[in-house]
Design an enzyme around this catalytic site. Sequence first.
Site, PDB file in Angstrom:
ATOM      1  N   SER A  35      13.918 -28.079 -22.959  1.00  0.00           N
ATOM      2  CA  SER A  35      14.026 -26.651 -23.299  1.00  0.00           C
ATOM      3  C   SER A  35      13.291 -26.263 -24.574  1.00  0.00           C
ATOM      4  O   SER A  35      13.012 -25.087 -24.792  1.00  0.00           O
ATOM      5  CB  SER A  35      15.500 -26.255 -23.439  1.00  0.00           C
ATOM      6  OG  SER A  35      16.137 -27.026 -24.447  1.00  0.00           O
ATOM      7  N   ASP A 326      20.107 -19.756 -30.671  1.00  0.00           N
ATOM      8  CA  ASP A 326      21.416 -19.981 -30.059  1.00  0.00           C
ATOM      9  C   ASP A 326      21.983 -21.243 -30.704  1.00  0.00           C
ATOM     10  O   ASP A 326      21.535 -21.634 -31.773  1.00  0.00           O
ATOM     11  CB  ASP A 326      21.324 -20.060 -28.525  1.00  0.00           C
ATOM     12  CG  ASP A 326      20.407 -21.172 -28.020  1.00  0.00           C
ATOM     13  OD1 ASP A 326      20.103 -22.103 -28.804  1.00  0.00           O
ATOM     14  OD2 ASP A 326      19.973 -21.117 -26.852  1.00  0.00           O
ATOM     15  N   HIS A 329      18.841 -24.103 -30.071  1.00  0.00           N
ATOM     16  CA  HIS A 329      17.401 -23.879 -30.195  1.00  0.00           C
ATOM     17  C   HIS A 329      17.027 -23.088 -31.441  1.00  0.00           C
ATOM     18  O   HIS A 329      17.670 -22.083 -31.761  1.00  0.00           O
ATOM     19  CB  HIS A 329      16.890 -23.156 -28.944  1.00  0.00           C
ATOM     20  CG  HIS A 329      17.219 -23.874 -27.683  1.00  0.00           C
ATOM     21  ND1 HIS A 329      18.305 -23.521 -26.900  1.00  0.00           N
ATOM     22  CD2 HIS A 329      16.630 -24.932 -27.073  1.00  0.00           C
ATOM     23  CE1 HIS A 329      18.367 -24.340 -25.862  1.00  0.00           C
ATOM     24  NE2 HIS A 329      17.371 -25.200 -25.943  1.00  0.00           N
TER      25      HIS A 329
END
Length: 351
Positions: A35, A326, A329
């Site tokens: 991610s 978040d 990240h």
Amino acid sequence: MRVALVCTLAIAIFFSSVNSQGVTLVPAIITFGDSIVDVGNNDYIGTIFKANYPPYGRDFKNKEATGRFCNGKLATDITAETLGFTSYPPAYLSPQASGKNLLLGANFASAGAGYDEHTSLLSHVIPLSQQLQYYKEYQGKLTKVAGAKQAASIIKDALYLVSAGSSDYVQNYYVNPFLNKAYTPDQYSSYLVSSYTSFIKNLYGLGARRIGVTSLPPLGCLPAARTLFGYHESGCVARLNTDAQQFNKKINAATTQLQKQLPGLKMVVFDVFKPLYDIVADPKKNGFTEATKGCCGTGTIETTSLLCNPKSIGTCPNATQYVFWDSVHPSQAANQILADSLIIQGIALIS
């Protein structure tokens, strides 16, 4: 310190002059991993790990939620711009990955993927082995678009980026009692590094010669890790950071061996641990006011887009003040600092 500053300024001037000439320092960028570098492949598969709706992307071009796990640009987006790219290599599963767009490279990353194939299977995402299969497919498409000679040149001179490992720990090892009882952190890191070595050898076999790999970040400083594993510990979770550092030592040693074994291979392990740890340890020095929680929602447990969504209560108005977007990240502002560090570390790959 003064020498480092002069070097940094010289590099900045060099890159700005390259950009003003409208050329790219590498013909293409090919990306694999998780991610931290996924630009939207998970939008096209059946997984809960998606970031294709607000507030993700709210500070990106046209306020578009592309599938990037960030409020704006990833560190790799910023790196691409620094290298002279005016548009980003597309997510391979997206409609944009066709025709002349393929000349820029492609992004095969999938949020939730790891060096451990089981990590990807648990999250129903694209494992690294499948990312390599897609890359083989990409090579065939590239040859049709560019012709055999140009395609071979692009494949040889492209910059290859690999980012994985965090999901193996945070979404698998630490939360899977079967795994963490069967393997010590030392044993599991050795298993991951073995998988890493196999992946790089396979990638080399497919033509990659310039490969940049990210180290693990300070896992114990991620807001989600503090929430889930910190208990009453103040600050970062020390044992998780120790595990990350142990893994990083092994991946550096494995990379040194790979360079000895594989002729013509240029490799750099990008140290993400130190620059991110330094930002978290002294956020004010780097222009941030919050380093313990993410901007989205409570900023403590929003590890997937299910919890970071348009209705998340408490989402901050200005993400530039936050190290994390978040609970896992980095924000675009933090990614800018990381990208600046990575470019300096990666000079050997583009020289």
